[in-house]
Scaffold this motif. Sequence first.
Motif, PDB file in Angstrom:
ATOM      1  N   SER A  40     -29.644 -43.443 -11.889  1.00 45.93           N
ATOM      2  CA  SER A  40     -28.256 -43.422 -11.404  1.00 45.93           C
ATOM      3  C   SER A  40     -27.704 -44.786 -11.031  1.00 45.93           C
ATOM      4  CB  SER A  40     -28.155 -42.525 -10.162  1.00 45.93           C
ATOM      5  OG  SER A  40     -28.497 -41.207 -10.459  1.00 45.93           O
ATOM      6  N   LYS A  41     -28.550 -45.743 -10.708  1.00 46.82           N
ATOM      7  CA  LYS A  41     -28.055 -46.995 -10.144  1.00 46.82           C
ATOM      8  C   LYS A  41     -28.098 -48.106 -11.203  1.00 46.82           C
ATOM      9  CE  LYS A  41     -27.579 -44.571  -6.383  1.00 46.82           C
ATOM     10  NZ  LYS A  41     -28.617 -44.114  -5.512  1.00 46.82           N
ATOM     11  N   ALA A  92     -35.061 -46.001  -5.313  1.00 46.48           N
ATOM     12  CA  ALA A  92     -33.839 -45.829  -6.112  1.00 46.48           C
ATOM     13  C   ALA A  92     -33.226 -47.176  -6.539  1.00 46.48           C
ATOM     14  CB  ALA A  92     -32.814 -45.015  -5.322  1.00 46.48           C
ATOM     15  N   TYR A  93     -33.513 -48.228  -5.760  1.00 51.48           N
ATOM     16  CA  TYR A  93     -32.895 -49.536  -6.042  1.00 51.48           C
ATOM     17  C   TYR A  93     -33.906 -50.583  -6.494  1.00 51.48           C
ATOM     18  CZ  TYR A  93     -29.131 -47.219  -3.613  1.00 51.48           C
ATOM     19  OH  TYR A  93     -28.175 -46.309  -3.264  1.00 51.48           O
ATOM     20  N   PHE A 107     -31.654 -42.674   4.240  1.00 47.40           N
ATOM     21  CA  PHE A 107     -30.916 -41.874   3.267  1.00 47.40           C
ATOM     22  C   PHE A 107     -30.776 -40.423   3.757  1.00 47.40           C
ATOM     23  CE2 PHE A 107     -31.025 -39.969  -1.229  1.00 47.40           C
ATOM     24  CZ  PHE A 107     -29.678 -40.201  -1.440  1.00 47.40           C
ATOM     25  N   ASN A 143     -30.957 -47.026   1.748  1.00 47.14           N
ATOM     26  CA  ASN A 143     -29.530 -46.799   1.678  1.00 47.14           C
ATOM     27  C   ASN A 143     -29.157 -46.058   2.959  1.00 47.14           C
ATOM     28  OD1 ASN A 143     -26.958 -45.892   1.045  1.00 47.14           O
ATOM     29  ND2 ASN A 143     -27.635 -44.421  -0.477  1.00 47.14           N
ATOM     30  N   ALA A 187     -37.464 -45.098   2.378  1.00 47.44           N
ATOM     31  CA  ALA A 187     -36.531 -45.577   1.356  1.00 47.44           C
ATOM     32  C   ALA A 187     -36.681 -47.080   1.265  1.00 47.44           C
ATOM     33  CB  ALA A 187     -35.100 -45.222   1.740  1.00 47.44           C
ATOM     34  N   ASP A 198     -39.236 -43.963  -1.832  1.00 47.10           N
ATOM     35  CA  ASP A 198     -38.022 -43.759  -2.628  1.00 47.10           C
ATOM     36  C   ASP A 198     -37.520 -45.125  -3.091  1.00 47.10           C
ATOM     37  OD1 ASP A 198     -35.412 -43.383  -3.520  1.00 47.10           O
ATOM     38  OD2 ASP A 198     -34.849 -42.045  -1.877  1.00 47.10           O
ATOM     39  N   GLY A 222     -31.456 -35.781 -11.144  1.00 42.74           N
ATOM     40  CA  GLY A 222     -31.292 -36.842 -10.146  1.00 42.74           C
ATOM     41  C   GLY A 222     -32.557 -36.896  -9.305  1.00 42.74           C
ATOM     42  N   SER A 223     -32.831 -38.043  -8.667  1.00 41.56           N
ATOM     43  CA  SER A 223     -34.036 -38.067  -7.835  1.00 41.56           C
ATOM     44  C   SER A 223     -33.825 -37.207  -6.596  1.00 41.56           C
ATOM     45  CB  SER A 223     -34.451 -39.496  -7.479  1.00 41.56           C
ATOM     46  OG  SER A 223     -33.409 -40.192  -6.882  1.00 41.56           O
ATOM     47  N   ASN A 224     -32.572 -36.926  -6.264  1.00 40.24           N
ATOM     48  CA  ASN A 224     -32.270 -35.984  -5.196  1.00 40.24           C
ATOM     49  C   ASN A 224     -33.008 -34.655  -5.404  1.00 40.24           C
ATOM     50  OD1 ASN A 224     -30.902 -34.294  -3.366  1.00 40.24           O
ATOM     51  ND2 ASN A 224     -29.065 -35.517  -3.563  1.00 40.24           N
ATOM     52  N   ARG A 226     -27.337 -37.330 -13.929  1.00 41.49           N
ATOM     53  CA  ARG A 226     -28.345 -36.826 -13.011  1.00 41.49           C
ATOM     54  C   ARG A 226     -29.748 -36.834 -13.623  1.00 41.49           C
ATOM     55  NH1 ARG A 226     -27.269 -38.099  -9.782  1.00 41.49           N
ATOM     56  NH2 ARG A 226     -28.120 -36.701  -8.232  1.00 41.49           N
ATOM     57  N   VAL A 227     -30.392 -37.960 -13.645  1.00 36.09           N
ATOM     58  CA  VAL A 227     -31.805 -38.029 -14.030  1.00 36.09           C
ATOM     59  C   VAL A 227     -32.555 -38.901 -13.037  1.00 36.09           C
ATOM     60  CG1 VAL A 227     -33.450 -38.235 -15.939  1.00 36.09           C
ATOM     61  CG2 VAL A 227     -30.991 -38.320 -16.427  1.00 36.09           C
ATOM     62  N   THR A 286     -34.733 -43.519 -10.097  1.00 37.20           N
ATOM     63  CA  THR A 286     -33.546 -42.861 -10.641  1.00 37.20           C
ATOM     64  C   THR A 286     -32.905 -43.665 -11.767  1.00 37.20           C
ATOM     65  OG1 THR A 286     -31.366 -41.983 -10.065  1.00 37.20           O
ATOM     66  CG2 THR A 286     -32.049 -43.956  -8.890  1.00 37.20           C
ATOM     67  N   TYR A 300     -33.052 -36.964   3.151  1.00 37.70           N
ATOM     68  CA  TYR A 300     -34.342 -36.588   3.767  1.00 37.70           C
ATOM     69  C   TYR A 300     -34.167 -35.523   4.851  1.00 37.70           C
ATOM     70  CZ  TYR A 300     -35.210 -41.165   1.618  1.00 37.70           C
ATOM     71  OH  TYR A 300     -35.224 -42.234   0.768  1.00 37.70           O
TER      72      TYR A 300
HETATM   73  C1  LIG Z   1     -28.753 -43.010  -4.816  1.00 36.18           C
HETATM   74  C2  LIG Z   1     -30.046 -42.723  -4.131  1.00 36.18           C
HETATM   75  C3  LIG Z   1     -30.960 -41.792  -4.615  1.00 36.18           C
HETATM   76  C4  LIG Z   1     -30.788 -40.937  -5.772  1.00 36.18           C
HETATM   77  O1  LIG Z   1     -29.828 -40.595  -6.416  1.00 36.18           O
HETATM   78  P1  LIG Z   1     -29.873 -39.612  -7.650  1.00 36.18           P
HETATM   79  O2  LIG Z   1     -28.571 -39.889  -8.269  1.00 36.18           O
HETATM   80  O3  LIG Z   1     -30.021 -38.232  -7.099  1.00 36.18           O
HETATM   81  O4  LIG Z   1     -31.043 -40.001  -8.502  1.00 36.18           O
HETATM   82  C5  LIG Z   1     -32.163 -41.629  -3.979  1.00 36.18           C
HETATM   83  N1  LIG Z   1     -32.471 -42.337  -2.905  1.00 36.18           N
HETATM   84  C6  LIG Z   1     -31.635 -43.240  -2.411  1.00 36.18           C
HETATM   85  C7  LIG Z   1     -32.071 -44.025  -1.231  1.00 36.18           C
HETATM   86  C8  LIG Z   1     -30.396 -43.455  -2.993  1.00 36.18           C
HETATM   87  O5  LIG Z   1     -29.551 -44.315  -2.444  1.00 36.18           O
END
Ligand SMILES: *Cc1c(COP(=O)(O)O)cnc(C)c1O
Length: 373
Positions: free
Chosen positions: A230-231, A199-200, A123, A170, A166, A197, A97-99, A239-240, A228, A126
Amino acid sequence: MAVDYQTLAVEGVQSLTPYQPGKPVEELAREYGFRPDDIIKLASNENPLGPSPRALAAAREALENLCLYPDGNAFALKEALSRHLGLAPAQLTLGNGSNDVLEVIARCFAAPGSEVIYSQHAFAVYPLVTLAIGARGVEVPAKNWGHDLEAMADAVTERTRLLFVANPNNPTGTVAGEKAIRSLMDRVPERVVVVLDEAYCEYLAGTDDDVNGIGLLRDYPNLIVTRTFSKAWGLAALRVGYAVSSAAIANILNRVRQPFNVNTVAQVAATAVLSDLEYLERSREVNRQGLRQLEAGLTDLGLEWIPSAGNFVAVDVGRDGNEVFQGLLKEGVIVRPIGGYGMPSHLRVSVGLPEQNERFLKALKRVLSATGA
Ligand SMILES: *Cc1c(COP(=O)(O)O)cnc(C)c1O
């Protein structure tokens, strides 16, 4: 004498509050006696389409080899990603995951005594990764719910090591354009690593806000862009995520990440989905229409919402958001209360399929008329 483990934890960890994930469907089913099929979850910005069939087929096939360690360098996924993004595999760092990637970045560049800058309402990961390593978090007040990038640049001191942006953010859905990001980068000294970041970002394609941090890497060597699967790519369970940076920064990040931090099933599914551009386009389309549907429905209910560039919308319910969240649970609808983000009267609702959005709007109407303003 009983040992107080709270006092044994390193200082930053003592002040941590754990990440609050969306409520799982199974948990609500257990608590209220619903059938899981009768519940809709619009709480974790998950892709409502379900996974890409191509990713699913690749994942199934990979199950045959569960006894083997993953490829620690993820050769095939890095090749596919580098083709997809038009950059060298050496610029990539993969994560669980990018987390995971965000945490690795924090561990590489910050330490006790460092300052890490992020925005109010940003988010939650951080502050988590910052405090966990004993660094000091510097939260800069938001402007119109979005990042105040000028104030964030002003907050840089001698001790600043990292700055998180971000984009889109988010849970607010706000986004900064390329010009604003460039002027932030122009003002931040090169010794400060800036994490964009994204992610979206896939949802921005074709909109006026279509910023692409990867295009800025050439001009700003201190930039790291994270993304990511994930979205929009629909692989949240696997989780990638990944970071894109200069090869020099990737070399640092890859020293610290766990050697096998992306599992085999995740690697093959992510590789496969990158070739399913039709799935990506459908994700975008369902999201575009769903956002319009939610926005119109919320407006009809007389509610204010924050224009969103993501796959979710933050809406002001004009009363304690947690109460409305609880009311919606009784209707079998899971959304996300965001009091923990300093937004106690907002709820964050992920975009679902048309019938799910409709069901949420109807349930919200009932709950609002039952709770009164
Ligand atoms: C969902 C999200 C991520 C990452 O999610 P992972 O599932 O860990 O890749 C990262 N940054 C933001 C702002 C998100 O909303």
